[in-house]
Scaffold this motif. Structure first.
Motif, PDB file in Angstrom:
ATOM      1  N   CYS A 165      31.393  47.081  40.564  1.00 19.13           N
ATOM      2  CA  CYS A 165      31.444  46.233  39.367  1.00 19.13           C
ATOM      3  C   CYS A 165      32.837  45.670  39.092  1.00 19.13           C
ATOM      4  CB  CYS A 165      30.975  47.025  38.149  1.00 19.13           C
ATOM      5  SG  CYS A 165      29.266  47.558  38.223  1.00 19.13           S
TER       6      CYS A 165
ATOM      7  N   PHE B 104      33.138  41.847  39.003  1.00 23.46           N
ATOM      8  CA  PHE B 104      32.411  41.299  37.849  1.00 23.46           C
ATOM      9  C   PHE B 104      33.208  41.498  36.570  1.00 23.46           C
ATOM     10  CE2 PHE B 104      29.648  41.781  34.206  1.00 23.46           C
ATOM     11  CZ  PHE B 104      28.802  40.686  34.295  1.00 23.46           C
TER      12      PHE B 104
ATOM     13  N   PHE C 157      27.084  35.608  35.788  1.00 24.04           N
ATOM     14  CA  PHE C 157      26.374  36.223  36.912  1.00 24.04           C
ATOM     15  C   PHE C 157      26.216  35.271  38.094  1.00 24.04           C
ATOM     16  CE2 PHE C 157      25.129  39.212  33.613  1.00 24.04           C
ATOM     17  CZ  PHE C 157      25.186  40.418  34.288  1.00 24.04           C
TER      18      PHE C 157
ATOM     19  N   THR D 251      27.012  36.213  41.967  1.00 26.80           N
ATOM     20  CA  THR D 251      26.808  37.642  42.239  1.00 26.80           C
ATOM     21  C   THR D 251      25.430  37.840  42.878  1.00 26.80           C
ATOM     22  OG1 THR D 251      25.773  38.173  40.118  1.00 26.80           O
ATOM     23  CG2 THR D 251      28.181  38.150  40.194  1.00 26.80           C
TER      24      THR D 251
END
Length: 799
Positions: A644, A647, A667, A670
């Protein structure tokens, strides 16, 4: 007083966790250094390995062979000091101060707090001399510098790191004392002495209760309902809440808050004072709460609603806000979302033993000290009574303790001796490794033919609740449940017997034996009264050699909680930041809370394992205000999950640069959304579930990150402006996770095509009509737009 969420163990200072190095520990029994090895960086599998080679171990004919690579269990050393043993504490204090003063990590920390390098050694030399002379341990100084804090370590504390915290706090209290100022300034510069005093006074918090002025204006009545699992201790508290003119329930989980919210609105909680003969509906055996279904008094929670008892109740958690009626007089919330400004007639605080939890305990401490209610009901374990008594001694509130006994006895059964065929219907097999849970599920299903539901911490609450429903339904075909310690709270489970696959748990460093509280909390889930025909619950172990440990621990009394947890807040962080060098990092600000703050012995500050998150956020210190960085640390972000990291960096950078974060753009690029779509395509084309661990892990992370965005959107809807997209995606992810859970057992054959379509909680038809925070915002916008159009059409006077 705003407190931080998700702040974990203070005593695990990252600077002292050096991999592949020996750490020196101080213990009271052996003042010499005790070396231990941290786990190496070599990647090892914690998954038990199934061997079919008879040369490893002789097996019964037809029984699955069982062999696993288990790391050595390490007993965590403890200080083993008692607060009643003043001579023992003083001896430890004086014998170990020299070694403590020579630690490099101490010198580095003092430097980060603003003490010049040339002043550190003279200051420590003088401090050591004063300690060895006995000036800091006489009768007056002992209490003044709270030396009894040495005796308040927890089983999770590393002795050296905890001692470091206490020693550093005493150092600052001594150096900032006006009585020692002349001596201190004889060895260090006056400017350094001023910096020490400024930081000490910025960090001190001796009377946390004084921060809650509204609660201090009245003398509250506190009623503690304490007892073991399955003792019915929440029975009277819930009935009192249903009868209160205004009130609030606060619990540790969104699922618990949701159940109270729903049952109050449907009239399923019987108010206090209602006579038995006016009620004709059976008790709710599916309630996750510890209510008494055996008592002659009316059950607190009923399976069917009575409109006469229905109460309008709103719900507020970190991720969602459900409004049934803006004027509702009852609320259901997670503890972190409690309002200290509102005034209530009655409040129920559940799982009060979590006041000592190093990650979330600060919220329970704030609730006990700050909830503005005439009557407060605290439900939980007996272990919390001494700490609550100490806190209320400061607030001068009235305290009544009601104790409850377990409704059904808990017995230790004989071990199943590594034989999966001995797993029976109604069993709950507990393991503490996600990989082990799925391995056990496959092995049990293969050996017995029974299907296993699965519960573990990374699953969202909705999925855990759905798996519990499958296990509880006698017609679902799911006769066994395999789970982690997540089964210990918030789930209603018809467990006949708890089977410990292991009595040890990996704590992030090494394998440790379960604590008394952990063992009793898990074992106590067996044999819930009224749900099973058996008159007792059973607990046993998978391995015969673990059975004696289980028997001994269950026979031991609970250990009182050592301290109530405090968490750094926005105000204290600002004050400390002003007292530190301008270049101080976020981690340094948090360390100052832990190491410098002067508190009463029954309090202690806790900070999260925030190293990764703080280091990332400090990279944007030029773009993010201190409040923004703290908010990100407060958020339920998976900082330690390497998958993560990119992100989270993208999220922080987007907010820092644009102050506007759309979930679709976030997003984009991803794999989370692409994986969801791929699973949904398989769901529509494959005749039976088929998945793997990697796919399920991706869905779990996707769901957690969506929850993170919802959490942020709830607090800053202007910047995080697409919560409706999250509301659309989350049920899709939950359905995909259910499908993946069913498909991860690889031995399923094509003949097993009937899959369960039980929808998760979020996708179910709502039994209670409500509006979300987003709905309210849209309604307000629509009303404003209508008013504007009316004004333009009719003119300001007529409008």
């Amino acid at each position: 007083m705003t407190l931080l969420n998700a702040l974990a163990v203070a005593s695990r200072c990252q600077n002292s966790l050096l991999f592949n190095r020996s750490e020196q520990w101080l213990t009271s029994k052996n003042p010499l250094y005790v070396a231990r090895r941290f786990r190496t960086s070599k990647k090892t599998s914690k998954r038990p390995v199934l061997h079919n080679n008879g040369g490893f171990q002789k097996q019964r004919p037809g029984a699955p062979s069982y062999k696993r690579d288990r790391p050595a269990v390490v007993e965590r050393p403890r200080l083993n000091l008692s607060s009643d043993d003043r001579p023992g504490i003083i001896k430890y204090f004086e014998e170990n101060v020299q070694r403590w003063s020579e630690q490099k990590i101490l010198h580095s920390r003092l430097s980060s707090f603003g003490i010049p390098e040339e002043d550190i050694r003279p200051l420590l030399k003088l401090f050591v001399s004063e300690v060895l002379s006995g000036k800091l341990s006489d009768h007056v100084a002992y209490d003044k510098y709270t030396l009894d804090r040495f005796a308040r370590s927890t089983p999770e504390d590393l002795p050296q790191t905890y001692s470091d915290i206490v020693y550093t706090g005493i150092l600052y209290a001594w150096a900032a004392d006006s009585a020692t100022r002349h001596a201190v300034e004889s060895v260090i510069a006056p400017t350094t002495s001023f910096c020490i005093r400024r930081l000490f006074h910025a960090a001190r918090l001796e009377h946390p209760a004084d921060d809650y002025l509204e609660a201090r204006r009245t003398r509250r009545k506190i009623i503690m309902h304490v007892g073991p699992t399955n003792s019915g201790k929440t029975h009277h508290a819930l009935r009192a809440l249903a009868a209160a003119p205004t009130g609030v329930y606060a619990g540790p989980l969104r699922l618990l808050a949701h159940e109270i919210w729903e049952r109050l609105n449907l009239g399923q909680i019987v108010p206090a004072g209602v006579e038995e003969d006016t009620i004709h509906t059976p008790p709710a055996l599916d309630s996750a709460f510890d209510v008494d279904v055996a008592s002659a008094t009316p059950p607190a929670v009923r399976s069917q609603g009575n409109p006469k008892f229905a109460r309008a109740c709103n719900m507020i958690t970190g991720e969602e806000h459900k409004v049934v009626d803006p004027e509702a007089t009852l609320e259901s919330a997670t503890v972190e979302m409690l309002s200290m400004a509102k005034k209530y007639d009655l409040a129920v605080i559940d799982e009060i033993q979590m006041i000592a939890d190093v990650g979330r305990g600060f919220a329970w401490t704030a609730a006990v000290l700050g909830i503005n209610a005439k009557e407060v009901h605290l439900c939980g374990e007996e272990t919390a009574v001494p700490i609550v008594q100490a806190l209320l001694a400061e607030t001068h509130d009235e305290l009544e303790v009601r104790r409850y006994k377990r409704l059904t006895p808990l017995k230790v059964d004989k071990s199943i001796d590594k034989d999966f065929r001995k797993v029976q219907k109604g069993d709950c097999v507990v393991s503490f490794s996600r990989n082990s849970i799925f391995w056990l599920k496959r092995s049990i299903e293969k050996a017995t033919g029974m299907k296993c539901a699965v519960v573990y911490g990374k699953l969202p609450p909705e999925i855990r609740s759905g798996q519990a429903d499958l296990f509880n339904d006698p017609n679902s075909g799911y006769d066994v449940i395999v789970g982690s310690d997540a089964i210990g709270m918030g789930l209603n489970l018809k467990i006949r017997r708890i089977v410990f696959e292991s009595v040890n748990k990996f704590d992030g460093e090494v394998l440790r034996p379960l604590s008394i509280s952990q063992t009793k909390q898990i074992a106590g889930r067996a044999g819930r009264y009224g749900m099973l025909q058996e008159q007792s619950g059973l607990a046993t172990t998978f391995l015969p050699e673990d059975l004696s440990f289980l028997e001994q621990v269950l026979a031991k009394p609970f250990e009182p909680l050592p301290a109530a947890i405090l968490g750094p807040g926005f105000q204290s962080s600002r004050q400390i930041a002003r007292a530190l060098p301008a270049s101080a990092s976020l981690r340094t600000i948090y360390d100052a809370h832990i190491y410098v703050s002067k508190t009463r012995p029954h309090y202690r500050y806790s900070s999260a394992n925030i190293a990764t998150g703080a280091d990332i956020l400090d990279q944007y210190s030029d773009l993010l205000a201190l409040e923004d960085r703290i908010t990100f640390l407060l958020a339920p972000a998976p900082w330690r999950d390497l998958d993560c990291t990119d992100f989270l960096r993208k999220l922080i950078k987007t907010y820092a640069e644009d102050l506007s974060v759309g979930v679709k753009a976030l997003f984009h690029g991803t794999n989370y959304l692409e994986n969801l779509i791929a699973v949904e395509n398989q769901m529509s084309t494959l005749p039976y579930p088929k998945s793997d661990d990697k796919t399920l892990s991706s869905l779990e992370l996707f769901h957690k990150l969506l929850g993170l965005y919802a959490w942020l959107a709830f607090r800053n809807p202007v910047a995080y402006h697409e919560p409706e997209v999250v509301d659309e995606w989350k049920p899709r992810v939950e359905r995909a996770m259910l499908w993946a859970l069913q498909g991860i057992t690889r031995h399923l054959t094509r003949t097993q095509r009937n899959i369960d379509n039980t929808p998760p909680v979020a996708a179910m038809t709502h039994r209670v009509e409500f509006k979300t925070a987003g709905d309210l915002r849209k309604q307000k916008k629509a009303e404003a737009l209508l008013k504007k159009e009316t004004r333009e059409r009719l003119g300001p006077v007529l409008a």
